[in-house]
Every structure is written in structure tokens, then in C-alpha cells.
Design an enzyme around this catalytic site. Sequence first.
Site, PDB file in Angstrom:
ATOM      1  CE  LYS A 119      -4.302  -1.836   1.781  1.00 27.47           C
ATOM      2  NZ  LYS A 119      -5.157  -2.076   2.924  1.00 27.47           N
ATOM      3  CE  LYS A 209      -5.757  -8.769  -0.315  1.00 28.45           C
ATOM      4  NZ  LYS A 209      -5.810  -8.408   1.032  1.00 28.45           N
ATOM      5  CE  LYS A 212     -12.621  -5.537   3.233  1.00 32.78           C
ATOM      6  NZ  LYS A 212     -12.762  -5.201   4.635  1.00 32.78           N
TER       7      LYS A 212
HETATM    8  P1  TYM Z   1      -9.929  -7.383   6.283  1.00 33.98           P
HETATM    9  O1  TYM Z   1     -11.064  -6.532   6.694  1.00 33.98           O
HETATM   10  O2  TYM Z   1      -9.047  -6.908   5.188  1.00 33.98           O
HETATM   11  O3  TYM Z   1     -10.469  -8.802   5.884  1.00 33.98           O
HETATM   12  C1  TYM Z   1     -11.382  -9.480   6.714  1.00 33.98           C
HETATM   13  C2  TYM Z   1     -11.152 -10.983   6.609  1.00 33.98           C
HETATM   14  O4  TYM Z   1     -11.325 -11.417   5.275  1.00 33.98           O
HETATM   15  C3  TYM Z   1     -10.181 -12.167   4.871  1.00 33.98           C
HETATM   16  N1  TYM Z   1      -9.991 -12.005   3.429  1.00 33.98           N
HETATM   17  C4  TYM Z   1      -9.907 -13.028   2.578  1.00 33.98           C
HETATM   18  N2  TYM Z   1      -9.955 -14.362   2.758  1.00 33.98           N
HETATM   19  C5  TYM Z   1      -9.849 -15.139   1.660  1.00 33.98           C
HETATM   20  N3  TYM Z   1      -9.699 -14.655   0.399  1.00 33.98           N
HETATM   21  C6  TYM Z   1      -9.645 -13.312   0.181  1.00 33.98           C
HETATM   22  N4  TYM Z   1      -9.519 -12.833  -1.040  1.00 33.98           N
HETATM   23  C7  TYM Z   1      -9.744 -12.441   1.297  1.00 33.98           C
HETATM   24  N5  TYM Z   1      -9.724 -11.095   1.427  1.00 33.98           N
HETATM   25  C8  TYM Z   1      -9.868 -10.844   2.747  1.00 33.98           C
HETATM   26  C9  TYM Z   1      -9.054 -11.564   5.674  1.00 33.98           C
HETATM   27  O5  TYM Z   1      -7.942 -12.430   5.730  1.00 33.98           O
HETATM   28  C10 TYM Z   1      -9.724 -11.382   7.006  1.00 33.98           C
HETATM   29  O6  TYM Z   1      -9.768 -12.603   7.714  1.00 33.98           O
HETATM   30  N6  TYM Z   1      -6.533  -6.607   9.784  1.00 33.98           N
HETATM   31  C11 TYM Z   1      -7.777  -7.283   9.505  1.00 33.98           C
HETATM   32  C12 TYM Z   1      -8.843  -6.971  10.507  1.00 33.98           C
HETATM   33  C13 TYM Z   1      -8.398  -7.178  11.910  1.00 33.98           C
HETATM   34  C14 TYM Z   1      -8.270  -8.424  12.569  1.00 33.98           C
HETATM   35  C15 TYM Z   1      -7.829  -8.109  13.887  1.00 33.98           C
HETATM   36  C16 TYM Z   1      -8.486  -9.742  12.189  1.00 33.98           C
HETATM   37  C17 TYM Z   1      -8.067  -6.189  12.778  1.00 33.98           C
HETATM   38  N7  TYM Z   1      -7.724  -6.759  13.973  1.00 33.98           N
HETATM   39  C18 TYM Z   1      -7.574  -9.110  14.816  1.00 33.98           C
HETATM   40  C19 TYM Z   1      -8.240 -10.741  13.129  1.00 33.98           C
HETATM   41  C20 TYM Z   1      -7.788 -10.426  14.421  1.00 33.98           C
HETATM   42  C21 TYM Z   1      -8.259  -6.858   8.131  1.00 33.98           C
HETATM   43  O7  TYM Z   1      -7.988  -5.773   7.682  1.00 33.98           O
HETATM   44  O8  TYM Z   1      -9.041  -7.766   7.545  1.00 33.98           O
END
Ligand code: TYM
Length: 342
Positions: A119, A209, A212
Site C-alpha cells: 500500500k 487476491k 475490497k
Molecule cells: P480485512 O477486513 O481486510 O479482511 C477481513 C477478513 O477477510 C479475509 N480475506 C480473505 N480471505 C480469503 N480470500 C480473500 N480474497 C480475502 N480477502 C480478505 C481476511 O484475511 C480477514 O480474515 N486486519 C484485519 C482486521 C483485523 C483483525 C484483527 C483480524 C483487525 N484486527 C484481529 C483478526 C484479528 C483486516 O484488515 O481484515
Amino acid sequence: MKQRTVFLTGLRANNNLHIGNYLGGIMPIVNMANSDNDSQINLFVPDLHSIISDYDTSKLQTAIFDNIKNSIAAGLPLSKDNVYIYRQSYIPAHSELTWILDCFSGFGELSRMIEFKEKSEKAGKSNVGVGLFNYPVLMASDILLYDTNYVPVGDDQRQHLEFARSIANKFNSKFGEIFVIPKSTKEHDSNFERDQALRIKDLQDPSKKMSKSTESEKGVIFLNDKPDIARAKIMSATTDSIGTINYDQDKQPGISNLFDIMQYFSNKSHDEIVSKYKGSTKYAEFKSDVADVVCQFLIQFQKNMANIDNQEIIDKLEFSEAEMNKQANKKLLSVQKAIGLR
Ligand code: TYM
């Protein structure tokens, strides 16, 4: 008293969630919440993470509630006492612990985080906020405050999870056994009956991947996409010119991605799905079957979304946030004592 096993995950509430978020983040914890009465299930909205990149303040509250509704529509059982949903910013200990852990986190280690590198390269280093750099420390706090054992996330978040393990180990070896170390990524995968964490790919470019923040929405199936839109996206998914259907992530990444999507939405085994189509030359027929399964899911999911009672969410949030503040403050106090602040 035996400590409860804790499962915890969160999904950022910026844009609409897509099927990658659903399969990688929501589904595993919702399944766990439905089948397990003994563990503690924490599903939270990392709203402090939502303000890292540009966002519209007037839309954030709606995004937070929509984010929670997605999990409820996916089947999160609100009535169960071992299930907690909460907003990160309602529990100040997350921010407090982040500062403390910052002081024990290496600049070099954080600079190597893939998400930060990607990013910040895209935006230019001088155009990104410190929050983007610091973000894995906040994520580690989210996890470590609750003695979390398992963190179901998609493959893209694994490096952050490893960072949480690393900072917890470092802290414990300096100050004593303060933090529970979340399981290794391998143990996570086997607990969720997978060989590796899930990575659903972009339908237009299966080398990336599903995300969003992708510029083109053609490769992303959002959970609020109308079924005919989702069908069109699947029918125009990039495949290959090999001419025969096979599960081969290197040579046929597009087809393999569609296989994964079909498998997880239809709840069948990988072998069952692959053996049905392997060797066929009818790409369009295969895509149409994948679209059927996804559309069936979306129709039910969107029906569930429309029937959620906001008051029920507010009640659950208030209950959970009171309880989670107690747990988080207790852990924070033990950290403050260990480092000499109390
Ligand atoms: P975020 O919001 O980007 O994504 C949320 C969840 O979706 C999963 N994910 C995917 N899994 C499979 N294929 C994909 N293409 C794909 N895109 C997204 C992500 O791996 C995630 O599980 N940092 C985290 C949010 C967070 C968090 C935490 C998660 C903040 N604190 C503590 C677990 C524990 C995030 O930005 O996920």
C-alpha cells in the site's frame, strides 16, 4: 478453573464485504460459534482500523452496523452467551496496549509487512499515515488482550498473525508469562480442517487476491451484489486456453479459484467437486454451475440481511462491550504492572 478456548476475528468496515471476506473471515468463526458452546467467540469491528485510509465520516456508523449485520446474516447466533460482538473503539484498552507494544516492536519488522509495503509503494511513502505502518501492532493488541487461542483469518492476514505471536513471545520472555500465544498458522489451518489459509482470487486476475480495494469491481463478488450481477461476473471470469478443466493452481489459477468458491459454498469436499468436472471441456457449463451455487447463497444471505433487528444488535453490543472492557482492562493492568507503570 480451566481457561476457555478463545476464538477471535474482525473485519474492517470500510467497503462492502465480498465473498473472500465471507469465506476467509466470517464463515469459520460463525461455524465455530454455532457448534461450540464452551469456547469464547469474539467477533469485533476494528473501527480504529477503518480510519487508517481515506473514508467518509458520515458513512462510518452505517458501515459499522452493516459489517455486524453481515455476520448475523451469515448465522452468528446472537442469543448465545459465549458469543460476543463489539466495537474496538468502545474498549479503550486496545489503543492503550498498542502504545505499550509499539515501544517493544521493531521498526524493521514492521517495515517488512507485505500489506504496508504494497500500500505504501502504491501511494508513495510520504502519502501514507503512520497508522498504516503501525496497524499490525493494533491488530496484535486486538488479539492479545483476550488471551486468544485461534484467529480465523484469510491467507493475507497470516503475516500479521505471526507478528502478534512474535511480539507476544518477545514480551513474555522479557516480563513473564503475560500473554497467551495465539496458535501457529499451521495449527489454525488444521483446526479449521484446511491445509492452508484460504485465498479467494480476483475473478478477472487470478494472480491477485479478491480485494475490497481493487480498482475494477468486475473481479469481486460483493455480498450485496444482485444475483444476476454476480452471475455475470462469474461467467466472464478469466480462465485459460488449455481447453480441459483441471484443478491446478499454477497452470489453471482461474479454474482452480472457481473450484474453491464452489467447494466452500456447496459444503462438499474438494475431491467430490473436482472429480465431477475434471477432464470436461465445457468451461461455460462449469462456470454456470459455480454461479448457481453462489447465487443460491447470495439470495438467502440477502434475505437474512433484510430481516435483522437493529435493537437486537445494540443490546448485544452493550452486553458484550461491558464484558469485554472487564476482560481487556484486566489484561492491560497485568501488562502495566509487569512493565512498572503500576
Ligand atoms: P480485512 O477486513 O481486510 O479482511 C477481513 C477478513 O477477510 C479475509 N480475506 C480473505 N480471505 C480469503 N480470500 C480473500 N480474497 C480475502 N480477502 C480478505 C481476511 O484475511 C480477514 O480474515 N486486519 C484485519 C482486521 C483485523 C483483525 C484483527 C483480524 C483487525 N484486527 C484481529 C483478526 C484479528 C483486516 O484488515 O481484515
